[in-house]
Each structure stands twice: as C-alpha cells, then as structure tokens.
Design an enzyme around this catalytic site. Structure first.
Site, PDB file in Angstrom:
ATOM      1  N   ASP A  58      55.108 -16.765  26.016  1.00 45.18           N
ATOM      2  CA  ASP A  58      53.978 -15.930  25.599  1.00 45.18           C
ATOM      3  C   ASP A  58      53.043 -15.725  26.783  1.00 45.18           C
ATOM      4  O   ASP A  58      52.011 -16.388  26.901  1.00 45.18           O
ATOM      5  CB  ASP A  58      53.249 -16.607  24.432  1.00 45.18           C
ATOM      6  CG  ASP A  58      52.167 -15.716  23.850  1.00 45.18           C
ATOM      7  OD1 ASP A  58      51.965 -14.602  24.371  1.00 45.18           O
ATOM      8  OD2 ASP A  58      51.516 -16.137  22.878  1.00 45.18           O
ATOM      9  N   LYS A  60      51.965 -12.572  27.618  1.00 45.50           N
ATOM     10  CA  LYS A  60      51.196 -11.337  27.359  1.00 45.50           C
ATOM     11  C   LYS A  60      51.032 -10.521  28.647  1.00 45.50           C
ATOM     12  O   LYS A  60      49.925 -10.184  29.073  1.00 45.50           O
ATOM     13  CB  LYS A  60      49.844 -11.660  26.722  1.00 45.50           C
ATOM     14  CG  LYS A  60      49.988 -12.321  25.348  1.00 45.50           C
ATOM     15  CD  LYS A  60      48.700 -12.376  24.582  1.00 45.50           C
ATOM     16  CE  LYS A  60      48.883 -12.993  23.215  1.00 45.50           C
ATOM     17  NZ  LYS A  60      49.124 -14.459  23.239  1.00 45.50           N
ATOM     18  N   ASP A  63      50.435  -5.670  33.408  1.00 44.23           N
ATOM     19  CA  ASP A  63      50.098  -5.200  34.761  1.00 44.23           C
ATOM     20  C   ASP A  63      50.833  -3.892  35.045  1.00 44.23           C
ATOM     21  O   ASP A  63      51.489  -3.331  34.157  1.00 44.23           O
ATOM     22  CB  ASP A  63      50.460  -6.305  35.783  1.00 44.23           C
ATOM     23  CG  ASP A  63      49.495  -6.347  36.951  1.00 44.23           C
ATOM     24  OD1 ASP A  63      49.163  -5.279  37.498  1.00 44.23           O
ATOM     25  OD2 ASP A  63      49.066  -7.450  37.319  1.00 44.23           O
TER      26      ASP A  63
HETATM   27  O1  3DU Z   1      46.349 -20.279  15.886  1.00 43.26           O
HETATM   28  P1  3DU Z   1      47.487 -21.195  16.199  1.00 43.26           P
HETATM   29  O2  3DU Z   1      47.091 -22.506  16.799  1.00 43.26           O
HETATM   30  O3  3DU Z   1      48.422 -21.349  15.018  1.00 43.26           O
HETATM   31  O4  3DU Z   1      48.345 -20.514  17.364  1.00 43.26           O
HETATM   32  C1  3DU Z   1      48.705 -19.168  17.381  1.00 43.26           C
HETATM   33  C2  3DU Z   1      49.450 -18.862  18.642  1.00 43.26           C
HETATM   34  O5  3DU Z   1      49.789 -17.490  18.690  1.00 43.26           O
HETATM   35  C3  3DU Z   1      48.692 -19.142  19.919  1.00 43.26           C
HETATM   36  O6  3DU Z   1      49.650 -19.545  20.894  1.00 43.26           O
HETATM   37  C4  3DU Z   1      48.095 -17.818  20.306  1.00 43.26           C
HETATM   38  O7  3DU Z   1      47.893 -17.698  21.687  1.00 43.26           O
HETATM   39  C5  3DU Z   1      49.194 -16.861  19.830  1.00 43.26           C
HETATM   40  N1  3DU Z   1      48.754 -15.531  19.451  1.00 43.26           N
HETATM   41  C6  3DU Z   1      47.783 -15.325  18.526  1.00 43.26           C
HETATM   42  O8  3DU Z   1      47.247 -16.282  17.972  1.00 43.26           O
HETATM   43  C7  3DU Z   1      47.407 -14.010  18.192  1.00 43.26           C
HETATM   44  C8  3DU Z   1      48.027 -12.957  18.730  1.00 43.26           C
HETATM   45  O9  3DU Z   1      47.709 -11.742  18.356  1.00 43.26           O
HETATM   46  C9  3DU Z   1      49.040 -13.188  19.649  1.00 43.26           C
HETATM   47  C10 3DU Z   1      49.379 -14.494  19.976  1.00 43.26           C
END
Ligand code: 3DU
Length: 215
Positions: A58, A60, A63
């Site tokens: 992840d 993201k 660039d």
């Molecule tokens: O909120 P949690 O701890 O369950 O983690 C959610 C994960 O998903 C975290 O790694 C965050 O960076 C990622 N994420 C989002 O929460 C929201 C998004 O739109 C994209 C990725």
C-alpha cells in the site's frame, strides 16, 4: 467467501508477531509505509516465510509516469501487487500497470478514501477513478467501508475486485457492507485486530463473522 486482509501498520517486531498469530484466519496482508519505513521491503519476504499469504504493497503511488515506473519496478521485486492513486492521471497509473502486468502482479487503484477528509477532494472524482480503473483493466480498486452506498456504486462502476478499508477503528460496520461484496473482494482490517488484547482471537472473530454473514 469475502476475503480478510490484515493491514499490518506496525513496526517490524510487532508485525511479525501478529502475522504469526493471525495466519490461520487472514487471507492476505497489506503492508504500507509504517512497516516498510521502520524496516525495509525485505519485510515482505519475512512475512511470506511466516504465512505464505498474498501481500499487497500500500504505497499509494502518485507521481509522474517516469517516477511511478521506477517506484513500481523497485517495489514489485516484492509482494503480489501495489496500490496507486489515480488523481495524478491515466498516464501515471498506466506506467505502474505496465510494470506490474508482465510480472503477473496486481495494480490496485484508490477511488474514494474512507476518512472524513476524503469528502472534499477525492469523493467528487471517485466515480471517474472507478471508471478509469475498469478502462485500464486494473486488478482492483480501494473503496470505503465507511460509506456503504459509495462502496456499492464504486464496485458497480469499476466491475473489479474491491479492497475495502474502514471496518472497525474507522467505524465501518461489517453487517452493512458484506452483502455488497463477493468472493473476489477483500475486507481490510488493521487496528481492530492488531491493537486488540488478543489479535488471534479478534482475527478469528472477524473471519467467522464474515463466514456467517456471507451465507
Ligand atoms: O483503519 P484500520 O486500522 O483498520 O486500517 C485501514 C488500513 O487501510 C490502513 O492501512 C490505511 O492506511 C488503509 N487505507 C484506509 O484506511 C483508507 C483508504 O481509503 C485507503 C487505505
């Protein structure tokens, strides 16, 4: 059955401990900056040695195409796929896809994010991002569990597998999103599992709840 993806946003030591504890209950693991910056990309290999699961990076990525290409080449020496942003434009996303595809790795596009701040800038373009993901024949999108109706629409527009964060710590409710999803989709859960007193028990709880609600 809908798959469970653990977001492992921890330092190396805790991440490896949690991966070992929950390995029987999660289908895939998502690693991002918190883990990789506190260790290195080699952590992906160490996770795979422990649990042989799909690992998605992840990062993201957002660039210009030339830089995206370099990031994708370096990152995809590890893991099974990479998450990219689409607001930077189709050419930037293509640059990643064109590295990933020949390696048989996934390119997954963020559409609407799950946090409140996403409403201002990214929600207004999220439908277009989902349509672009479909056009580029990517391998999936990221869409929010915190807004079930948006999740439904973005899944419909992209017609691609969905990775959906937001259940647990961000307030998304499994009961509300499970019926929108199918066996190609992933529910991403991080803190609700790894910050609990007993991550193994909590991973088992979510896995069983997904199974029960999928019927
Ligand atoms: O909120 P949690 O701890 O369950 O983690 C959610 C994960 O998903 C975290 O790694 C965050 O960076 C990622 N994420 C989002 O929460 C929201 C998004 O739109 C994209 C990725």
């Amino acid at each position: 059955m809908v798959k469970l993806m653990l977001a492992l946003d921890l330092d190396k030591e805790r991440a490896l401990k949690v991966a070992e504890e929950v390995k029987d209950y999660v289908d895939a693991i998502k690693v991002g900056y918190p883990l990789v910056l506190s260790s290195s990309l080699e952590i992906v290999k160490e996770i795979k040695d422990i649990c042989e699961k799909e690992v998605i990076l992840d990062f993201k990525v957002a660039d210009i195409p030339a830089t995206n290409e370099k990031i994708a080449k370096l990152s995809l020496r590890y893991g099974d796929g990479i998450i990219v942003h689409g607001f930077v434009g189709e050419d930037s996303v293509k640059a990643v896809r064109d590295v990933a595809k020949p390696l048989n790795k996934k390119t997954i596009l963020v559409t609407e994010m799950s946090h409140p701040g996403a409403l201002r800038f990214i929600q207004p373009i999220a439908n277009e991002l989902a349509i672009m993901a479909k056009k580029l024949e990517l391998d999936g999108i990221v869409a929010p569990s915190t807004r079930p109706e948006r999740l439904r629409e973005l899944k419909h527009l992209s017609n691609l597998p969905v990775l959906t964060p937001g259940v647990g710590a961000q307030g998304g409710r499994l009961e509300e999103i499970i019926k929108i999803l199918d066996e190609n989709d992933y529910i991403i859960i991080g803190r609700a599992i790894y910050n609990s007193e007993d991550p193994k028990k909590m991973a088992k709880y979510y896995k069983e709840k997904i199974r029960a609600l999928s019927k």
